[in-house]
Design an enzyme around this catalytic site. Structure first.
Site, PDB file in Angstrom:
ATOM      1  N   ARG A  50       9.324   1.140  86.454  1.00  0.00           N
ATOM      2  CA  ARG A  50       8.175   2.058  86.513  1.00  0.00           C
ATOM      3  C   ARG A  50       8.091   2.719  87.884  1.00  0.00           C
ATOM      4  O   ARG A  50       7.780   3.902  87.997  1.00  0.00           O
ATOM      5  CB  ARG A  50       6.885   1.303  86.178  1.00  0.00           C
ATOM      6  CG  ARG A  50       5.685   2.231  86.044  1.00  0.00           C
ATOM      7  CD  ARG A  50       4.485   1.529  85.437  1.00  0.00           C
ATOM      8  NE  ARG A  50       3.943   0.496  86.311  1.00  0.00           N
ATOM      9  CZ  ARG A  50       2.927  -0.313  85.983  1.00  0.00           C
ATOM     10  NH1 ARG A  50       2.370  -0.215  84.779  1.00  0.00           N
ATOM     11  NH2 ARG A  50       2.487  -1.215  86.824  1.00  0.00           N
ATOM     12  N   LYS A 149       2.296   6.056  88.777  1.00  0.00           N
ATOM     13  CA  LYS A 149       1.408   5.156  89.540  1.00  0.00           C
ATOM     14  C   LYS A 149       1.420   5.645  90.989  1.00  0.00           C
ATOM     15  O   LYS A 149       2.115   5.109  91.841  1.00  0.00           O
ATOM     16  CB  LYS A 149       1.898   3.707  89.397  1.00  0.00           C
ATOM     17  CG  LYS A 149       0.784   2.686  89.566  1.00  0.00           C
ATOM     18  CD  LYS A 149       1.160   1.354  88.971  1.00  0.00           C
ATOM     19  CE  LYS A 149       0.267   0.245  89.483  1.00  0.00           C
ATOM     20  NZ  LYS A 149      -1.161   0.430  89.248  1.00  0.00           N
TER      21      LYS A 149
END
Ligand code: PXG
Length: 288
Positions: A50, A149
């Site tokens: 991620r 993120k």
């Protein structure tokens, strides 16, 4: 405490970043929050994947390789004698000038902090949380893909402040269309007539790694689960509701907007999923 900063371990007091770092000036950077359970880093590869996806999305070149990052994460835990804790991995754009231009920042900075975790106060894991829906909407993919993120958490910070003003510890955030996206730092699930539902990431949620784990757990327990659009109505009238996140793990929601959810106590399916989650974190993971 020893902090990993650009390839070196430095004391907390010396772990400093320039005031010209675009992570500070513009929130230009990315991060991950990862858990360490009994000497095992939970789903390290998923977190690194991620992180690399976030980096690619903002055209940020992480200056070390993925195996090097994995090693650095484990080494930071070892250096601090941690067996259980929370790891914060940050990659900033690095030092540039006062303009926005990220291409004038030649060297991204890598920071790894491993520390004890402050969860929600323990009593909330038995009583469940009373939360509220806040006015601040989750930023949609047209403005900033919520799967990144990034260090731009002001949207979530505003929502968190609104929750606090209403006396709640977490907030349901809706997307622009009024569908449930997620909470400020957690994904949302409901249970209705024995079935689990969670909003699709496309509705404005971060693709949570705890969320992914819960989807696997539901499969292994034979609980039907669907990604489905949810409104506040669906939570108000759910039998159970719970939140998932690296910090929160799995926590029941027993009230939303003054309406009791289900019996007003953490429900049996939430408790089953939570018990299974606690089992998994102890057997999975990368040994430090
Ligand atoms: N949504 C958002 C917006 C998040 O920031 C999650 C969902 C859950 O994802 P994971 O992969 O952790 O299951 C997060 C998690 C906090 C805090 O203090 C939470 C997060 C980041 C920083 C702080 O609750 N991220």
């Amino acid at each position: 405490m020893k902090i990993y900063l650009d390839g070196k371990f430095v004391d907390e007091a010396d772990a400093k970043i320039s005031v010209f770092d675009h992570g500070l000036l513009y929130g230009d950077g990315i991060f991950e929050g990862i858990r360490l359970y009994q000497g095992n880093v939970f789903r390290l590869e998923a977190h690194l994947e991620r992180l690399w996806y976030s980096a690619k999305s903002i055209l940020l070149n992480i200056p070390i390789s993925r195996p090097e990052m994995a090693k650095a994460v484990c080494e930071t835990c070892r250096q601090n004698g941690l067996r259980d804790g929370y790891i914060r991995l940050v990659v900033t754009r690095g030092v540039g000038d006062l303009g926005l231009s990220p291409w004038l920042c030649p060297k991204p900075s890598v920071i790894i902090i491993a520390d004890k975790i402050a969860l929600y106060p323990p009593e909330y894991y038995t009583t469940g949380l009373a939360i509220v829906t806040v006015p601040t909407r989750r930023v949609g993919p047209a403005a900033l893909p919520p799967a990144i993120k990034s260090l731009n958490y002001l949207n979530n910070v505003l929502a968190k402040l609104e929750a606090r003003q209403a006396g709640a510890l977490e907030a349901i955030m809706l997307n622009e269309a009024g569908f449930v996206a997620e909470c400020t730092g957690d994904n949302v699930f409901i249970v209705h007539k024995g079935r689990l539902f969670t909003p699709a990431a496309q509705q404005g949620a971060l693709k949570g790694i705890t969320r992914e784990t819960i989807m696997e757990i539901a499969g292994s327990l034979g609980l039907p689960l669907e990604e489905h659009d949810l409104t506040r109505y669906d939570i108000w009238n759910a039998d159970e509701c719970f939140l998932t996140g690296t910090g929160a793990e799995v926590i029941a929601v027993v009230k939303l907007d003054g309406r009791e959810v289900g019996t007003g106590k953490p429900g049996p399916i939430t408790n089953r999923v939570l018990a299974e989650f606690h089992k998994r974190v102890l057997v999975e993971g990368t040994r430090i």
